[in-house]
Design an enzyme around this catalytic site. Structure first.
Site, PDB file in Angstrom:
ATOM      1  N   ASP A 103      -1.264  -6.137  -0.540  1.00 46.53           N
ATOM      2  CA  ASP A 103      -1.364  -5.494   0.770  1.00 46.53           C
ATOM      3  C   ASP A 103      -2.800  -5.027   0.988  1.00 46.53           C
ATOM      4  O   ASP A 103      -3.325  -4.241   0.187  1.00 46.53           O
ATOM      5  CB  ASP A 103      -0.436  -4.261   0.756  1.00 46.53           C
ATOM      6  CG  ASP A 103       0.233  -4.023   2.078  1.00 46.53           C
ATOM      7  OD1 ASP A 103      -0.049  -4.749   3.045  1.00 46.53           O
ATOM      8  OD2 ASP A 103       1.070  -3.098   2.142  1.00 46.53           O
ATOM      9  N   GLU A 141      -1.668  -5.617   8.512  1.00 40.73           N
ATOM     10  CA  GLU A 141      -0.875  -5.107   9.630  1.00 40.73           C
ATOM     11  C   GLU A 141      -1.556  -5.391  10.971  1.00 40.73           C
ATOM     12  O   GLU A 141      -2.764  -5.341  11.071  1.00 40.73           O
ATOM     13  CB  GLU A 141      -0.697  -3.582   9.488  1.00 40.73           C
ATOM     14  CG  GLU A 141       0.044  -3.170   8.234  1.00 40.73           C
ATOM     15  CD  GLU A 141       0.213  -1.646   8.125  1.00 40.73           C
ATOM     16  OE1 GLU A 141      -0.185  -0.907   9.044  1.00 40.73           O
ATOM     17  OE2 GLU A 141       0.763  -1.212   7.090  1.00 40.73           O
ATOM     18  N   GLU A 174       8.994  -4.463  10.655  1.00 43.40           N
ATOM     19  CA  GLU A 174       9.428  -3.164  10.143  1.00 43.40           C
ATOM     20  C   GLU A 174       9.958  -2.286  11.268  1.00 43.40           C
ATOM     21  O   GLU A 174       9.288  -2.081  12.288  1.00 43.40           O
ATOM     22  CB  GLU A 174       8.245  -2.469   9.434  1.00 43.40           C
ATOM     23  CG  GLU A 174       8.644  -1.106   8.877  1.00 43.40           C
ATOM     24  CD  GLU A 174       7.667  -0.537   7.840  1.00 43.40           C
ATOM     25  OE1 GLU A 174       6.714  -1.234   7.449  1.00 43.40           O
ATOM     26  OE2 GLU A 174       7.884   0.610   7.416  1.00 43.40           O
ATOM     27  N   LYS A 183      -1.387  -9.461   2.673  1.00 44.31           N
ATOM     28  CA  LYS A 183      -0.669  -9.046   3.884  1.00 44.31           C
ATOM     29  C   LYS A 183      -1.557  -8.064   4.629  1.00 44.31           C
ATOM     30  O   LYS A 183      -2.249  -7.259   4.013  1.00 44.31           O
ATOM     31  CB  LYS A 183       0.653  -8.359   3.519  1.00 44.31           C
ATOM     32  CG  LYS A 183       1.360  -7.747   4.722  1.00 44.31           C
ATOM     33  CD  LYS A 183       2.779  -7.312   4.415  1.00 44.31           C
ATOM     34  CE  LYS A 183       2.912  -5.897   3.903  1.00 44.31           C
ATOM     35  NZ  LYS A 183       2.380  -4.851   4.802  1.00 44.31           N
ATOM     36  N   ASP A 217       0.845  -1.200   0.000  1.00 44.76           N
ATOM     37  CA  ASP A 217       0.000   0.000   0.000  1.00 44.76           C
ATOM     38  C   ASP A 217       0.880   1.250   0.000  1.00 44.76           C
ATOM     39  O   ASP A 217       0.371   2.376  -0.083  1.00 44.76           O
ATOM     40  CB  ASP A 217      -1.018  -0.009   1.152  1.00 44.76           C
ATOM     41  CG  ASP A 217      -0.372  -0.010   2.522  1.00 44.76           C
ATOM     42  OD1 ASP A 217       0.863  -0.147   2.603  1.00 44.76           O
ATOM     43  OD2 ASP A 217      -1.102   0.112   3.528  1.00 44.76           O
ATOM     44  N   SER A 218       2.201   1.043   0.032  1.00 47.62           N
ATOM     45  CA  SER A 218       3.137   2.153  -0.188  1.00 47.62           C
ATOM     46  C   SER A 218       2.927   2.768  -1.574  1.00 47.62           C
ATOM     47  O   SER A 218       3.428   3.849  -1.860  1.00 47.62           O
ATOM     48  CB  SER A 218       4.591   1.675  -0.043  1.00 47.62           C
ATOM     49  OG  SER A 218       4.818   0.528  -0.839  1.00 47.62           O
TER      50      SER A 218
HETATM   51  O1  KIV Z   1       3.566  -1.136   1.692  1.00 49.87           O
HETATM   52  C1  KIV Z   1       4.718  -1.587   1.682  1.00 49.87           C
HETATM   53  O2  KIV Z   1       5.500  -1.366   0.750  1.00 49.87           O
HETATM   54  C2  KIV Z   1       5.132  -2.391   2.818  1.00 49.87           C
HETATM   55  C3  KIV Z   1       6.591  -2.763   2.915  1.00 49.87           C
HETATM   56  C4  KIV Z   1       7.374  -1.596   3.355  1.00 49.87           C
HETATM   57  C5  KIV Z   1       6.807  -3.942   3.778  1.00 49.87           C
HETATM   58  O3  KIV Z   1       4.351  -2.735   3.639  1.00 49.87           O
END
Ligand code: KIV
Length: 267
Positions: A86, A118, A185, A116, A47-48
């Site tokens: 994510d 959190e 992280e 994934k 989600d980055s």
């Molecule tokens: O969103 C992302 O890119 C991440 C990584 C930094 C692990 O969660």
């Protein structure tokens, strides 16, 4: 040629054999196919994408539709690596049913192999139910950017005995809930080592030292493509952003001065 996909059992084997696992992020077909061709084990559609490609201030505004769109592009470019989508903020927090449905969309519509999400104890039950539906889940502990307002910033997590113990217990709980791997992280290297030694599933570190079972970086950071952000934990393997801007400037200059197109580009 049919290429064998990386599976969750391959990752457990790699941990057992002390073979380091590599993960990088991608948000589009081109970068994903390059990473896959070069042999990265896991590709995370993080989600980055919100900060890096979409211009948001943080990951909070990222939507399911945006994630599905980018995951579709990435999965089309990948033959071998496991692709992980994510789950964005508020796609799994409001109710377990909604979480399971949204996780399912990542596999059905976007054709990724895992999701994934959190968090620690607050998501154990949600993870159990997603895994029970047949969807592999990767956990994410330490700095969890979707909780930036609750955490009060992007500082190192797990400093001090109480916070460290919570992360260790959350990691054990996530393993019990059924995750196949955990991203750690921005936690002290000593804590990441302890977690890695005490759980049977692989840890993937970002700013978590060398003892994790694998490493992940945001590809745009390690290429020097996303120049705005230069965290201590991300090694810059290149300065591609600068190189790209040199190309744009040269093109503009050549068009303005009638140096491009030349004879060889004309019919
Ligand atoms: O969103 C992302 O890119 C991440 C990584 C930094 C692990 O969660």
């Amino acid at each position: 040629m049919v290429v064998k996909k990386v599976t969750t059992s391959d990752l457990i084997e790699m941990k057992k054999n002390e073979e380091k696992i590599t993960m990088l992020t991608a948000y589009d077909y081109l970068m994903a196919s390059q990473l896959d061709e070069c042999g990265v084990d896991l590709i995370l559609v993080g989600d980055s994408v919100g900060n890096v490609l979409l211009g948001y201030e943080n990951t909070i505004p990222v939507t399911m539709e945006e994630m599905i769109h980018h995951c579709k592009a990435v999965s089309r470019g990948v033959k071998r690596a496991m692709v992980i989508g994510d789950m964005p903020f508020m796609s799994y927090q409001a109710s377990i049913e909604e979480a399971v449905r949204n996780a399912g969309r990542f596999l059905k519509e976007a054709r990724v192999e895992a999701v994934k999400l959190e968090g620690g104890r607050e998501v154990f039950e949600t993870i159990r139910r997603i895994v029970d539906s047949g969807i592999p889940v990767m956990g994410h502990l330490g700095l969890t950017p979707q909780s930036v307002y609750k955490l009060g910033g992007y500082g190192v997590r797990g400093r001090g005995e109480k916070q460290a113990l919570k992360i260790l217990e959350d990691a054990k709980g996530l393993e019990e809930a059924g995750v196949f791997s955990i991203v750690l992280e921005k936690v002290p290297a000593s804590l990441a080592k302890k977690v890695t030694e005490q759980i049977g599933i692989p840890t993937i570190g970002i700013g978590a030292g060398v003892d994790c079972d694998g490493q992940v970086l945001v590809t745009h950071d390690m290429l020097g493509l996303f120049e705005k952000f230069k965290p201590k934990f991300s090694k810059r393997y290149s300065e591609i952003g600068k190189e790209m801007k040199n190309c744009y400037r040269e093109y503009i200059e050549e068009v303005k001065n009638k140096k491009f197109p030349g004879e060889e580009h004309s019919y």
